[in-house]
Design a protein around this motif. Structure first.
Motif, PDB file in Angstrom:
ATOM      1  N   GLY A  59       0.790  -1.220   0.000  1.00 21.34           N
ATOM      2  CA  GLY A  59       0.000   0.000   0.000  1.00 21.34           C
ATOM      3  C   GLY A  59       0.826   1.276   0.000  1.00 21.34           C
ATOM      4  O   GLY A  59       0.319   2.345   0.327  1.00 21.34           O
ATOM      5  N   ARG A  60       2.090   1.177  -0.391  1.00 26.40           N
ATOM      6  CA  ARG A  60       2.985   2.347  -0.385  1.00 26.40           C
ATOM      7  C   ARG A  60       2.925   3.130  -1.695  1.00 26.40           C
ATOM      8  O   ARG A  60       3.281   4.293  -1.728  1.00 26.40           O
ATOM      9  CB  ARG A  60       4.424   1.903  -0.154  1.00 26.40           C
ATOM     10  CG  ARG A  60       4.589   1.009   1.053  1.00 26.40           C
ATOM     11  CD  ARG A  60       4.687   1.800   2.291  1.00 26.40           C
ATOM     12  NE  ARG A  60       6.085   1.975   2.422  1.00 26.40           N
ATOM     13  CZ  ARG A  60       6.737   2.903   3.114  1.00 26.40           C
ATOM     14  NH1 ARG A  60       6.178   3.707   3.764  1.00 26.40           N
ATOM     15  NH2 ARG A  60       7.981   3.022   3.181  1.00 26.40           N
ATOM     16  N   VAL A  61       2.517   2.444  -2.788  1.00 25.70           N
ATOM     17  CA  VAL A  61       2.429   3.093  -4.094  1.00 25.70           C
ATOM     18  C   VAL A  61       1.190   2.574  -4.818  1.00 25.70           C
ATOM     19  O   VAL A  61       0.628   1.548  -4.440  1.00 25.70           O
ATOM     20  CB  VAL A  61       3.681   2.814  -4.971  1.00 25.70           C
ATOM     21  CG1 VAL A  61       4.938   3.353  -4.329  1.00 25.70           C
ATOM     22  CG2 VAL A  61       3.830   1.349  -5.304  1.00 25.70           C
ATOM     23  N   GLU A  62       0.795   3.316  -5.842  1.00 28.02           N
ATOM     24  CA  GLU A  62      -0.295   2.863  -6.692  1.00 28.02           C
ATOM     25  C   GLU A  62       0.085   3.100  -8.135  1.00 28.02           C
ATOM     26  O   GLU A  62       0.815   4.037  -8.452  1.00 28.02           O
ATOM     27  CB  GLU A  62      -1.605   3.563  -6.354  1.00 28.02           C
ATOM     28  CG  GLU A  62      -1.615   5.045  -6.601  1.00 28.02           C
ATOM     29  CD  GLU A  62      -2.904   5.713  -6.157  1.00 28.02           C
ATOM     30  OE1 GLU A  62      -3.798   5.031  -5.640  1.00 28.02           O
ATOM     31  OE2 GLU A  62      -3.000   6.934  -6.341  1.00 28.02           O
ATOM     32  N   ARG A  63      -0.387   2.234  -8.987  1.00 33.74           N
ATOM     33  CA  ARG A  63      -0.088   2.348 -10.409  1.00 33.74           C
ATOM     34  C   ARG A  63      -1.017   3.377 -11.028  1.00 33.74           C
ATOM     35  O   ARG A  63      -2.210   3.408 -10.732  1.00 33.74           O
ATOM     36  CB  ARG A  63      -0.294   0.997 -11.074  1.00 33.74           C
ATOM     37  CG  ARG A  63       0.124   0.988 -12.491  1.00 33.74           C
ATOM     38  CD  ARG A  63       0.013  -0.377 -13.079  1.00 33.74           C
ATOM     39  NE  ARG A  63       0.568  -0.336 -14.410  1.00 33.74           N
ATOM     40  CZ  ARG A  63       1.032  -1.365 -15.047  1.00 33.74           C
ATOM     41  NH1 ARG A  63       1.008  -2.544 -14.481  1.00 33.74           N
ATOM     42  NH2 ARG A  63       1.522  -1.239 -16.252  1.00 33.74           N
ATOM     43  N   VAL A  64      -0.466   4.213 -11.874  1.00 33.23           N
ATOM     44  CA  VAL A  64      -1.247   5.217 -12.579  1.00 33.23           C
ATOM     45  C   VAL A  64      -1.060   4.960 -14.059  1.00 33.23           C
ATOM     46  O   VAL A  64       0.054   5.053 -14.565  1.00 33.23           O
ATOM     47  CB  VAL A  64      -0.775   6.645 -12.221  1.00 33.23           C
ATOM     48  CG1 VAL A  64      -1.600   7.669 -12.972  1.00 33.23           C
ATOM     49  CG2 VAL A  64      -0.842   6.874 -10.727  1.00 33.23           C
ATOM     50  N   ARG A  65      -2.148   4.624 -14.739  1.00 25.02           N
ATOM     51  CA  ARG A  65      -2.045   4.334 -16.170  1.00 25.02           C
ATOM     52  C   ARG A  65      -1.570   5.574 -16.913  1.00 25.02           C
ATOM     53  O   ARG A  65      -2.055   6.672 -16.699  1.00 25.02           O
ATOM     54  CB  ARG A  65      -3.386   3.883 -16.708  1.00 25.02           C
ATOM     55  CG  ARG A  65      -3.800   2.544 -16.124  1.00 25.02           C
ATOM     56  CD  ARG A  65      -4.962   2.007 -16.826  1.00 25.02           C
ATOM     57  NE  ARG A  65      -4.507   1.628 -18.168  1.00 25.02           N
ATOM     58  CZ  ARG A  65      -5.263   1.011 -19.038  1.00 25.02           C
ATOM     59  NH1 ARG A  65      -6.489   0.713 -18.750  1.00 25.02           N
ATOM     60  NH2 ARG A  65      -4.784   0.694 -20.218  1.00 25.02           N
ATOM     61  N   GLY A  66      -0.567   5.372 -17.763  1.00 28.17           N
ATOM     62  CA  GLY A  66      -0.052   6.472 -18.553  1.00 28.17           C
ATOM     63  C   GLY A  66       0.893   7.383 -17.811  1.00 28.17           C
ATOM     64  O   GLY A  66       1.253   8.439 -18.293  1.00 28.17           O
ATOM     65  N   SER A  67       1.276   6.987 -16.621  1.00 27.74           N
ATOM     66  CA  SER A  67       2.166   7.809 -15.819  1.00 27.74           C
ATOM     67  C   SER A  67       3.041   6.890 -14.974  1.00 27.74           C
ATOM     68  O   SER A  67       2.992   5.676 -15.095  1.00 27.74           O
ATOM     69  CB  SER A  67       1.340   8.739 -14.921  1.00 27.74           C
ATOM     70  OG  SER A  67       2.164   9.640 -14.240  1.00 27.74           O
ATOM     71  N   TRP A  69       4.498   5.268 -11.302  1.00 32.99           N
ATOM     72  CA  TRP A  69       3.890   4.793 -10.068  1.00 32.99           C
ATOM     73  C   TRP A  69       3.858   5.961  -9.088  1.00 32.99           C
ATOM     74  O   TRP A  69       4.824   6.700  -8.953  1.00 32.99           O
ATOM     75  CB  TRP A  69       4.703   3.642  -9.488  1.00 32.99           C
ATOM     76  CG  TRP A  69       4.547   2.370 -10.253  1.00 32.99           C
ATOM     77  CD1 TRP A  69       5.099   2.061 -11.453  1.00 32.99           C
ATOM     78  CD2 TRP A  69       3.791   1.234  -9.861  1.00 32.99           C
ATOM     79  NE1 TRP A  69       4.732   0.793 -11.839  1.00 32.99           N
ATOM     80  CE2 TRP A  69       3.942   0.258 -10.867  1.00 32.99           C
ATOM     81  CE3 TRP A  69       3.016   0.934  -8.756  1.00 32.99           C
ATOM     82  CZ2 TRP A  69       3.328  -0.988 -10.798  1.00 32.99           C
ATOM     83  CZ3 TRP A  69       2.412  -0.308  -8.683  1.00 32.99           C
ATOM     84  CH2 TRP A  69       2.569  -1.246  -9.700  1.00 32.99           C
ATOM     85  N   ARG A  70       2.760   6.143  -8.384  1.00 35.79           N
ATOM     86  CA  ARG A  70       2.564   7.259  -7.471  1.00 35.79           C
ATOM     87  C   ARG A  70       2.733   6.798  -6.025  1.00 35.79           C
ATOM     88  O   ARG A  70       2.236   5.744  -5.634  1.00 35.79           O
ATOM     89  CB  ARG A  70       1.167   7.832  -7.663  1.00 35.79           C
ATOM     90  CG  ARG A  70       0.885   9.065  -6.842  1.00 35.79           C
ATOM     91  CD  ARG A  70      -0.493   9.626  -7.074  1.00 35.79           C
ATOM     92  NE  ARG A  70      -0.718   9.913  -8.476  1.00 35.79           N
ATOM     93  CZ  ARG A  70      -1.877   9.671  -9.089  1.00 35.79           C
ATOM     94  NH1 ARG A  70      -2.893   9.141  -8.463  1.00 35.79           N
ATOM     95  NH2 ARG A  70      -2.021   9.970 -10.369  1.00 35.79           N
TER      96      ARG A  70
END
Length: 153
Positions: A59-67, A69-70
């Motif tokens: 839960g430390r990062v999330e995938r962002v499509r087209g960008s 990892w946040r």
């Protein structure tokens, strides 16, 4: 024959290094790109992806499509709606009316922190819904209709 370090668990070491970076830099909002991670740690694409997966599972990062990892910080609120739905909010927040010019793809990409192609796909959805005119070379999109406020089932 010289001894080589075992590749097993390399992705865990990389994940730990990225966690340390996140903790050391509170202003860090995105992880390095996949290519940067591969070059920095001299690992394969698969190993780098597994390192990202460890951070995602924690839960430390999330995938962002087209960008990239946040980074997800404790207590941080994220709008997880599809991009087209988030862009629909622009009609109200920018107080747009029928006939007004809609913000450019580049402006929206910066505003939502995603790539221009990702924004373009979302704008195509809004065009298909009849909310925006089509974009042509040198001609900006305009508002054709305002989004309805009722929920669809």
């Amino acid at each position: 024959m010289p001894q080589q370090a075992s590749p097993r668990g390399t992705f865990l070491h990389i994940a730990e290094a990225m966690k340390a970076q996140i903790n050391a830099n509170p202003s860090m909002t995105e992880l390095p790109s996949l290519a940067e991670l591969m070059a920095t740690h001299k690992v394969s694409r698969g190993v780098a992806i597994r390192a990202f997966g460890v951070l995602k599972d924690e839960g430390r990062v999330e995938r962002v499509r087209g960008s990239r990892w946040r980074v997800v910080r404790d207590g941080e609120q994220r709008d997880r709606r599809p991009l087209a739905a988030r862009i629909t909010d622009v009609f109200q927040t920018d107080e747009l009316h029928v006939g007004d010019e809609f913000p450019s793809t580049s402006a929206l990409a910066g505003r939502f922190k995603v790539s221009r192609p990702t924004v373009a796909k979302a704008l195509i959805e809004l065009e298909a819904d009849g909310l925006l005119s089509e974009s042509h070379q040198g001609k900006r999109r305009t508002v054709l209709a305002l989004p309805g406020r009722e929920e669809q089932s």
